[in-house]
Design an enzyme around this catalytic site. Structure first.
Site, PDB file in Angstrom:
ATOM      1  N   VAL A 280       0.811  -1.226   0.000  1.00  0.00           N
ATOM      2  CA  VAL A 280       0.000   0.000   0.000  1.00  0.00           C
ATOM      3  C   VAL A 280       0.848   1.282   0.000  1.00  0.00           C
ATOM      4  CG1 VAL A 280      -2.013  -1.063   1.098  1.00  0.00           C
ATOM      5  CG2 VAL A 280      -0.273   0.040   2.535  1.00  0.00           C
TER       6      VAL A 280
ATOM      7  N   TYR B  61       4.936   5.133  15.295  1.00  0.00           N
ATOM      8  CA  TYR B  61       3.594   4.541  15.175  1.00  0.00           C
ATOM      9  C   TYR B  61       2.539   5.502  15.705  1.00  0.00           C
ATOM     10  CZ  TYR B  61      -0.151   1.059  15.669  1.00  0.00           C
ATOM     11  OH  TYR B  61      -1.336   0.371  15.578  1.00  0.00           O
TER      12      TYR B  61
HETATM   13  P1  NAD Z   1      -1.736  -7.640  11.724  1.00  0.00           P
HETATM   14  O1  NAD Z   1      -0.259  -7.507  11.800  1.00  0.00           O
HETATM   15  O2  NAD Z   1      -2.379  -8.898  12.191  1.00  0.00           O
HETATM   16  O3  NAD Z   1      -2.240  -7.315  10.234  1.00  0.00           O
HETATM   17  C1  NAD Z   1      -1.702  -6.295   9.459  1.00  0.00           C
HETATM   18  C2  NAD Z   1      -1.643  -6.765   8.014  1.00  0.00           C
HETATM   19  O4  NAD Z   1      -1.152  -5.686   7.199  1.00  0.00           O
HETATM   20  C3  NAD Z   1      -0.717  -7.941   7.783  1.00  0.00           C
HETATM   21  O5  NAD Z   1      -1.375  -8.991   7.101  1.00  0.00           O
HETATM   22  C4  NAD Z   1       0.426  -7.353   6.946  1.00  0.00           C
HETATM   23  O6  NAD Z   1       1.016  -8.297   6.054  1.00  0.00           O
HETATM   24  C5  NAD Z   1      -0.281  -6.241   6.227  1.00  0.00           C
HETATM   25  N1  NAD Z   1       0.654  -5.232   5.718  1.00  0.00           N
HETATM   26  C6  NAD Z   1       1.730  -4.704   6.359  1.00  0.00           C
HETATM   27  N2  NAD Z   1       2.371  -3.844   5.553  1.00  0.00           N
HETATM   28  C7  NAD Z   1       1.681  -3.798   4.385  1.00  0.00           C
HETATM   29  C8  NAD Z   1       1.855  -3.098   3.160  1.00  0.00           C
HETATM   30  N3  NAD Z   1       2.889  -2.273   2.979  1.00  0.00           N
HETATM   31  N4  NAD Z   1       0.960  -3.309   2.168  1.00  0.00           N
HETATM   32  C9  NAD Z   1      -0.079  -4.170   2.328  1.00  0.00           C
HETATM   33  N5  NAD Z   1      -0.289  -4.867   3.471  1.00  0.00           N
HETATM   34  C10 NAD Z   1       0.586  -4.692   4.478  1.00  0.00           C
HETATM   35  O7  NAD Z   1      -2.299  -6.412  12.558  1.00  0.00           O
HETATM   36  P2  NAD Z   1      -3.782  -5.990  13.028  1.00  0.00           P
HETATM   37  O8  NAD Z   1      -3.784  -5.995  14.492  1.00  0.00           O
HETATM   38  O9  NAD Z   1      -4.822  -6.731  12.291  1.00  0.00           O
HETATM   39  O10 NAD Z   1      -3.718  -4.464  12.558  1.00  0.00           O
HETATM   40  C11 NAD Z   1      -4.534  -3.926  11.552  1.00  0.00           C
HETATM   41  C12 NAD Z   1      -4.582  -2.417  11.760  1.00  0.00           C
HETATM   42  O11 NAD Z   1      -5.056  -2.138  13.085  1.00  0.00           O
HETATM   43  C13 NAD Z   1      -3.215  -1.738  11.652  1.00  0.00           C
HETATM   44  O12 NAD Z   1      -3.365  -0.500  10.990  1.00  0.00           O
HETATM   45  C14 NAD Z   1      -2.827  -1.520  13.111  1.00  0.00           C
HETATM   46  O13 NAD Z   1      -1.937  -0.438  13.258  1.00  0.00           O
HETATM   47  C15 NAD Z   1      -4.183  -1.234  13.726  1.00  0.00           C
HETATM   48  N6  NAD Z   1      -4.278  -1.428  15.182  1.00  0.00           N
HETATM   49  C16 NAD Z   1      -4.009  -2.627  15.762  1.00  0.00           C
HETATM   50  C17 NAD Z   1      -4.101  -2.748  17.156  1.00  0.00           C
HETATM   51  C18 NAD Z   1      -3.781  -4.040  17.870  1.00  0.00           C
HETATM   52  O14 NAD Z   1      -3.721  -4.058  19.101  1.00  0.00           O
HETATM   53  N7  NAD Z   1      -3.576  -5.138  17.163  1.00  0.00           N
HETATM   54  C19 NAD Z   1      -4.500  -1.658  17.927  1.00  0.00           C
HETATM   55  C20 NAD Z   1      -4.788  -0.463  17.290  1.00  0.00           C
HETATM   56  C21 NAD Z   1      -4.674  -0.353  15.908  1.00  0.00           C
END
Ligand code: NAD
Length: 259
Positions: A63, A157
């Site tokens: 992305v 972040y």
């Molecule tokens: P995750 O790591 O399980 O999933 C993230 C996905 O994004 C992965 O499959 C990864 O391969 C993909 N990804 C990473 N870089 C990429 C790129 N350049 N292009 C395309 N895909 C890419 O994490 P998650 O917990 O499901 O997180 C999803 C969103 O939620 C993120 O934006 C994260 O910052 C946010 N978030 C997560 C939490 C938490 O506690 N897990 C809390 C707040 C926000």
């Protein structure tokens, strides 16, 4: 079926929130374009949804790259004839992200490339497609850390998620008259791979849990259900919001003592 007739593109669909949302959106009748940089996670998501009879295609894309974002939107329009929901959800949280002194320029740049530029590029190519489809709903994943400071620093972040909130607000205002709604989704700490790789001992998990009034981590499925409401027409008068799904963490000053 709350998303019948809609085409929805979800980035970061190879894991966690994105995978769970892809599955829920497909079950609610959406045609889903699952996007991820990781081909294995992506394939698992696509196969899992196909096995349940869902309409889905997988597109491998980074992305942070303009041409990849153009291609994923093209795939949505080519395969499903339009785009009604864009869930800019892919994000990274780098293990070496720390305070201002320790964080390297490379870590800062990578974090902003995916978490901020990725959302910008998704909108750059997705909004024209939504215009062609007569409107739609954009959901950008931010985080509770955009609203509160943490003593365990992740400066890049945290700042990147703050940027997601501000760009969401402006996009919401600019595109409101076109029938394009733009909202930020702010998950609290979740029991997904992204967070659990850091909170890898019971002691570390407990240190985080004492800040959450509900006393537990959230589940990806709880965020997916919030995304579903924002994606559906049920939220038709909602734009520019910061939708907290965080177990109360950002509302708390002092949390109840653990039993
Ligand atoms: P995750 O790591 O399980 O999933 C993230 C996905 O994004 C992965 O499959 C990864 O391969 C993909 N990804 C990473 N870089 C990429 C790129 N350049 N292009 C395309 N895909 C890419 O994490 P998650 O917990 O499901 O997180 C999803 C969103 O939620 C993120 O934006 C994260 O910052 C946010 N978030 C997560 C939490 C938490 O506690 N897990 C809390 C707040 C926000």
């Amino acid at each position: 079926m709350r998303l019948a007739g809609k085409a929805a593109l979800i980035t970061g669909a190879g894991s966690g929130i994105g995978r769970r949302t892809a599955s829920l959106f497909a079950a609610e009748g959406a045609a889903v374009v699952a996007v991820d940089i990781d081909p294995k996670g992506l394939l698992d998501t696509v196969r899992g949804i196909e096995a349940k009879g869902g309409r889905i295609i997988g597109v491998q894309a980074d992305v942070s790259r303009d041409e990849d974002c153009a291609a994923m939107i093209e795939a949505a329009e080519g395969e499903f004839g339009g785009l009604h929901v864009l869930f800019n959800n892919a994000g990274v949280s780098h293990p070496d992200d720390s305070d201002a002194v320790e964080t390297t320029e490379e870590v800062w740049d990578l974090t902003f490339a995916v978490n901020v530029k990725g959302v910008f590029l998704g909108c750059k190519h997705g909004i024209p497609a939504m215009r062609r489809s007569g409107g739609g709903s954009v959901i950008n994943t931010a985080s509770f850390v955009a609203r509160v400071g943490a003593a365990t620093p992740q400066l890049a972040y945290t700042a990147s998620k703050g940027a997601v909130l501000s760009l969401t607000r402006e996009l919401a205002v600019v595109h409101a008259k076109e029938g394009i709604r733009v909202n930020a989704l702010c998950p609290g700490p979740l029991r997904t791979e992204l967070l659990m790789q850091y909170l890898d001992t019971e002691e570390k998990r407990q240190r985080r849990l004492i800040h959450i009034p509900m006393g537990r981590f959230g589940e990806a499925t709880e965020v997916a259900h919030a995304a579903l409401w924002l994606a559906s027409d049920e939220s038709s008068f909602v734009t520019g919001t910061e939708f907290m799904v965080d177990g109360g963490i950002t509302a708390a000053y002092v949390t109840p003592l653990a039993p």
